[in-house]
Scaffold this motif. Structure first.
Motif, PDB file in Angstrom:
ATOM      1  N   VAL A 122       0.835  -1.202   0.000  1.00 19.18           N
ATOM      2  CA  VAL A 122       0.000   0.000   0.000  1.00 19.18           C
ATOM      3  C   VAL A 122       0.870   1.252   0.000  1.00 19.18           C
ATOM      4  N   ARG A 123       1.928   1.242   0.815  1.00 18.18           N
ATOM      5  CA  ARG A 123       2.829   2.396   0.880  1.00 18.18           C
ATOM      6  C   ARG A 123       3.484   2.659  -0.479  1.00 18.18           C
ATOM      7  N   ALA A 124       3.865   1.598  -1.164  1.00 21.45           N
ATOM      8  CA  ALA A 124       4.498   1.754  -2.478  1.00 21.45           C
ATOM      9  C   ALA A 124       3.546   2.414  -3.468  1.00 21.45           C
ATOM     10  N   GLN A 125       2.258   2.097  -3.378  1.00 21.49           N
ATOM     11  CA  GLN A 125       1.285   2.710  -4.296  1.00 21.49           C
ATOM     12  C   GLN A 125       1.058   4.173  -3.934  1.00 21.49           C
ATOM     13  N   ARG A 126       1.009   4.464  -2.632  1.00 20.84           N
ATOM     14  CA  ARG A 126       0.894   5.874  -2.211  1.00 20.84           C
ATOM     15  C   ARG A 126       2.063   6.676  -2.747  1.00 20.84           C
ATOM     16  N   ASP A 127       3.277   6.124  -2.596  1.00 17.56           N
ATOM     17  CA  ASP A 127       4.467   6.808  -3.076  1.00 17.56           C
ATOM     18  C   ASP A 127       4.422   7.006  -4.590  1.00 17.56           C
ATOM     19  N   ALA A 128       3.928   6.010  -5.307  1.00 20.92           N
ATOM     20  CA  ALA A 128       3.855   6.108  -6.769  1.00 20.92           C
ATOM     21  C   ALA A 128       2.920   7.233  -7.193  1.00 20.92           C
ATOM     22  N   ILE A 129       1.784   7.357  -6.524  1.00 20.59           N
ATOM     23  CA  ILE A 129       0.831   8.427  -6.869  1.00 20.59           C
ATOM     24  C   ILE A 129       1.488   9.788  -6.675  1.00 20.59           C
ATOM     25  N   VAL A 130       2.152   9.969  -5.532  1.00 18.93           N
ATOM     26  CA  VAL A 130       2.799  11.247  -5.240  1.00 18.93           C
ATOM     27  C   VAL A 130       3.915  11.535  -6.237  1.00 18.93           C
ATOM     28  N   GLU A 131       4.731  10.519  -6.528  1.00 15.80           N
ATOM     29  CA  GLU A 131       5.881  10.716  -7.412  1.00 15.80           C
ATOM     30  C   GLU A 131       5.478  10.921  -8.861  1.00 15.80           C
ATOM     31  N   LEU A 132       4.341  10.352  -9.285  1.00 19.39           N
ATOM     32  CA  LEU A 132       3.907  10.493 -10.675  1.00 19.39           C
ATOM     33  C   LEU A 132       3.157  11.781 -10.929  1.00 19.39           C
ATOM     34  N   ASP A 133       2.724  12.438  -9.875  1.00 18.34           N
ATOM     35  CA  ASP A 133       1.950  13.672 -10.026  1.00 18.34           C
ATOM     36  C   ASP A 133       2.640  14.692 -10.939  1.00 18.34           C
ATOM     37  N   PRO A 134       3.933  15.030 -10.707  1.00 22.15           N
ATOM     38  CA  PRO A 134       4.567  16.008 -11.600  1.00 22.15           C
ATOM     39  C   PRO A 134       4.637  15.526 -13.050  1.00 22.15           C
ATOM     40  N   ALA A 135       4.857  14.237 -13.256  1.00 20.72           N
ATOM     41  CA  ALA A 135       4.933  13.709 -14.621  1.00 20.72           C
ATOM     42  C   ALA A 135       3.582  13.812 -15.319  1.00 20.72           C
ATOM     43  N   VAL A 136       2.500  13.560 -14.585  1.00 21.76           N
ATOM     44  CA  VAL A 136       1.161  13.706 -15.168  1.00 21.76           C
ATOM     45  C   VAL A 136       0.914  15.158 -15.553  1.00 21.76           C
TER      46      VAL A 136
ATOM     47  N   ASP B 202       2.946   7.940 -20.754  1.00 17.12           N
ATOM     48  CA  ASP B 202       2.505   6.811 -19.938  1.00 17.12           C
ATOM     49  C   ASP B 202       2.310   7.159 -18.463  1.00 17.12           C
ATOM     50  N   SER B 203       2.502   8.410 -18.082  1.00 15.73           N
ATOM     51  CA  SER B 203       2.397   8.758 -16.657  1.00 15.73           C
ATOM     52  C   SER B 203       0.960   8.651 -16.149  1.00 15.73           C
ATOM     53  N   VAL B 204      -0.007   9.050 -16.966  1.00 16.48           N
ATOM     54  CA  VAL B 204      -1.409   8.954 -16.549  1.00 16.48           C
ATOM     55  C   VAL B 204      -1.786   7.496 -16.321  1.00 16.48           C
ATOM     56  N   HIS B 205      -1.389   6.644 -17.250  1.00 17.48           N
ATOM     57  CA  HIS B 205      -1.697   5.220 -17.114  1.00 17.48           C
ATOM     58  C   HIS B 205      -1.067   4.644 -15.855  1.00 17.48           C
ATOM     59  N   ARG B 206       0.174   4.997 -15.600  1.00 13.23           N
ATOM     60  CA  ARG B 206       0.879   4.449 -14.430  1.00 13.23           C
ATOM     61  C   ARG B 206       0.246   4.925 -13.122  1.00 13.23           C
ATOM     62  N   MET B 207      -0.211   6.179 -13.093  1.00  8.50           N
ATOM     63  CA  MET B 207      -0.869   6.649 -11.880  1.00  8.50           C
ATOM     64  C   MET B 207      -2.207   5.929 -11.691  1.00  8.50           C
ATOM     65  N   ARG B 208      -2.945   5.699 -12.763  1.00  5.30           N
ATOM     66  CA  ARG B 208      -4.206   4.955 -12.661  1.00  5.30           C
ATOM     67  C   ARG B 208      -3.950   3.548 -12.123  1.00  5.30           C
ATOM     68  N   VAL B 209      -2.893   2.928 -12.606  1.00  2.10           N
ATOM     69  CA  VAL B 209      -2.567   1.579 -12.140  1.00  2.10           C
ATOM     70  C   VAL B 209      -2.265   1.590 -10.646  1.00  2.10           C
TER      71      VAL B 209
ATOM     72  N   THR C 283      -5.232  11.799   3.293  1.00  2.00           N
ATOM     73  CA  THR C 283      -5.847  10.593   3.846  1.00  2.00           C
ATOM     74  C   THR C 283      -4.938   9.383   3.663  1.00  2.00           C
ATOM     75  N   LEU C 284      -4.292   9.292   2.505  1.00  2.00           N
ATOM     76  CA  LEU C 284      -3.376   8.173   2.255  1.00  2.00           C
ATOM     77  C   LEU C 284      -2.173   8.242   3.194  1.00  2.00           C
ATOM     78  N   ASP C 285      -1.667   9.446   3.434  1.00  2.00           N
ATOM     79  CA  ASP C 285      -0.567   9.601   4.391  1.00  2.00           C
ATOM     80  C   ASP C 285      -0.990   9.111   5.779  1.00  2.00           C
ATOM     81  N   ALA C 286      -2.195   9.499   6.187  1.00  2.00           N
ATOM     82  CA  ALA C 286      -2.691   9.110   7.509  1.00  2.00           C
ATOM     83  C   ALA C 286      -2.885   7.604   7.596  1.00  2.00           C
ATOM     84  N   LEU C 287      -3.354   7.016   6.500  1.00  2.00           N
ATOM     85  CA  LEU C 287      -3.563   5.563   6.477  1.00  2.00           C
ATOM     86  C   LEU C 287      -2.255   4.820   6.669  1.00  2.00           C
TER      87      LEU C 287
END
Length: 499
Positions: free
Chosen positions: A221-235, A241-248, A346-350
């Protein structure tokens, strides 16, 4: 307007004896003295240094040939993407937006000032082309927060020319090492300045190896939270492919919530899952339509010109444009919006205070394995049900449901792989293959629906519907081929996971 470039450089310790002779490096014909540049850079961060924690730098620099604002994102060791903006008194919005997922509502403040005297040399080839820029930097660092400490050092920096071969830097490094020069112990000037001018900070202890079922699920779960945050600037930058990767990443996290309901309390995670579903939908507003249009365009390209009756390409473009529901501006507004930022919080708190259930303390070999087997049994039931149905809507629906469950099982097995080893990894591969196979089938279903709609529009406009019917028949054959392949594929996979 911001400009982006890929920066590939290496830094070395210097004893202030200057730059060793580099004329002996293979490919270097001359080393040209470009003089000394006086650089003055102020680095910005939040007060708790969130950017530095992610190896991101934001600076306002004067002097040299590229004065302005520079924002750098790490790509790999020694490789960063640098986004530049013109000089201004405040952080440009084009750059601050790219930091939103990390900065949130915190203020960006000056944290370090670096003044450098840069003695520059250009390494050029026989045609005078630039291979790399080598410099000796005499640096004075001043902390602007936490008491204002100072530090001084000298370093050597070698930056590859745009489009250059990274192997050339290896040749330069070999020569530098022979001269007694060693790689720097800091990844950047800012990292060294923070370390040498600020209060001593406790080193972060590495996360302990996962032991319990909860450890493994939370790591995923933490890895997915990190991916969302890290992909934000690329999106935001519309990187491929950044949008697809964030959706995944959003789908992986939602899947983990569902699969591991004995580990994480679903009364807490289900509402978060709904918000992740919302985000995935916003990210996919135009992407799904683009994929469908690309497949239809490719199908048209396969047809001989004699079989293209009527303005089929024009109608496809008109139809696709009419179905587009979003825009880059809309997506950026979503990422800047309150709902998205609240989701990140919310994801950070989780992650910080997970809603663990009793199963979280169990052995992963038992708890995690049981969850994966349960998901797999659902896939098995759906696939076997689908192959027994006659061709048509009900089979299409059953295969689509099997595809979704295969994806969920794949993600559950991904989370389980560190605990269960090769059997889980093997299941990931087989579920990915099944997902791909059934995805081809679902794509055909969606393409046929689109072709039916296009044919109706063409007919209503008095145009020939022949080409759409021809493509529809081809898609039926492709779907039938997939349906015929499923039983044989499943016969080799239905034994299930070996754990």
């Amino acid at each position: 307007m911001a400009d982006t470039k890929r920066e590939i450089e290496r830094k070395y310790e210097s004893d202030e004896s200057g730059l060793p002779d580099l004329t002996g490096v293979a490919g270097v014909t001359a080393v040209i003295d470009k003089g000394v540049a006086h650089l003055d850079a102020t680095y910005y961060d939040t007060r708790d240094e969130r950017l530095a924690a992610s190896s991101i730098t934001l600076r306002r620099r004067t002097g040299g040939s590229d004065a302005g604002w520079h924002l750098k994102f790490p790509v790999a060791p020694g490789v960063r993407d640098e986004i530049q903006a013109p000089l201004s008194d405040t952080v440009p919005r084009t750059l601050s937006g790219l930091l939103r997922s990390r900065v949130r509502d915190a203020e960006l403040v000056p944290v370090v000032r670096l003044r450098s005297d840069r003695d520059v040399r250009h390494l050029v080839d026989a045609e005078g082309g630039l291979l790399a820029e080598a410099s000796v930097d005499a640096v004075h660092a001043e902390r602007l927060t936490d008491g204002g400490g100072t530090a001084q050092w000298t370093e050597i920096e070698v930056e590859l020319a745009d489009g250059g071969d990274v192997a050339f830097l290896d040749k330069v490094e070999k020569r530098l090492r022979k001269a007694g020069v060693r790689p720097s112990g800091s990844a950047s000037k800012l990292a060294r300045a923070l370390a040498e001018t600020g209060p001593k900070r406790k080193k972060r202890k590495p996360a302990p190896d996962p032991v319990t079922a909860g450890d493994h699920v939370l790591a995923y779960v933490r890895a997915q939270r990190d991916a969302i945050v890290e992909l934000d600037p690329a999106v935001r930058r519309d990187v491929y492919d950044s949008v697809h990767r964030m959706r995944v990443a959003t789908r992986r996290m939602r899947s983990a919530f569902r699969s591991y309901g004995k580990v994480l309390d679903r009364t807490v995670t289900d509402p978060i899952g709904e918000e992740l579903k919302w985000l995935a939908g916003e990210l996919g507003v135009d992407r799904d339509q683009e994929v469908l249009t690309e497949r239809l365009a490719a199908a048209l390209d396969e047809l001989p010109r004699a079989l293209l009756l009527g303005p089929v390409r024009t109608r496809l473009r008109t139809w696709s444009h009419a179905r587009r529901g979003g825009s880059r501006r809309r997506l950026i507004a979503v990422l800047d919006g309150k709902r998205y930022l609240e989701l990140l919080g919310t994801l950070d708190a989780l992650v910080a205070d997970p809603p663990l259930l009793e199963g979280a303390g169990g052995k992963p070999e038992k708890v995690v394995a049981k969850a994966v087997r349960k998901d797999f049994s659902k896939v098995s039931a759906l696939v076997e049900q689908a192959v027994e149905l006659p061709p048509g809507h009900d089979r299409d629906f059953a295969l689509h449901e099997a595809r979704k469950k295969a994806k969920r099982t794949r993600y559950a097995a991904e989370a389980a792989s560190p605990a269960l080893g090769d059997p889980a990894t093997g299941l990931v591969k087989s579920m990915k293959a099944l997902q791909s196979l059934l995805g081809d089938h679902q794509d055909s279903v969606m393409v046929r629906e689109a072709l039916r709609e296009l044919a109706q529009q063409a007919h209503g406009a008095g145009e020939s519907a022949f080409t759409y019917g021809l493509l529809y028949g081809r898609e039926e054959q492709r779907a039938a081929a997939v349906e015929a392949e499923v039983p044989g594929f499943w016969a080799g996979a239905k034994g299930g996971p070996d754990f």
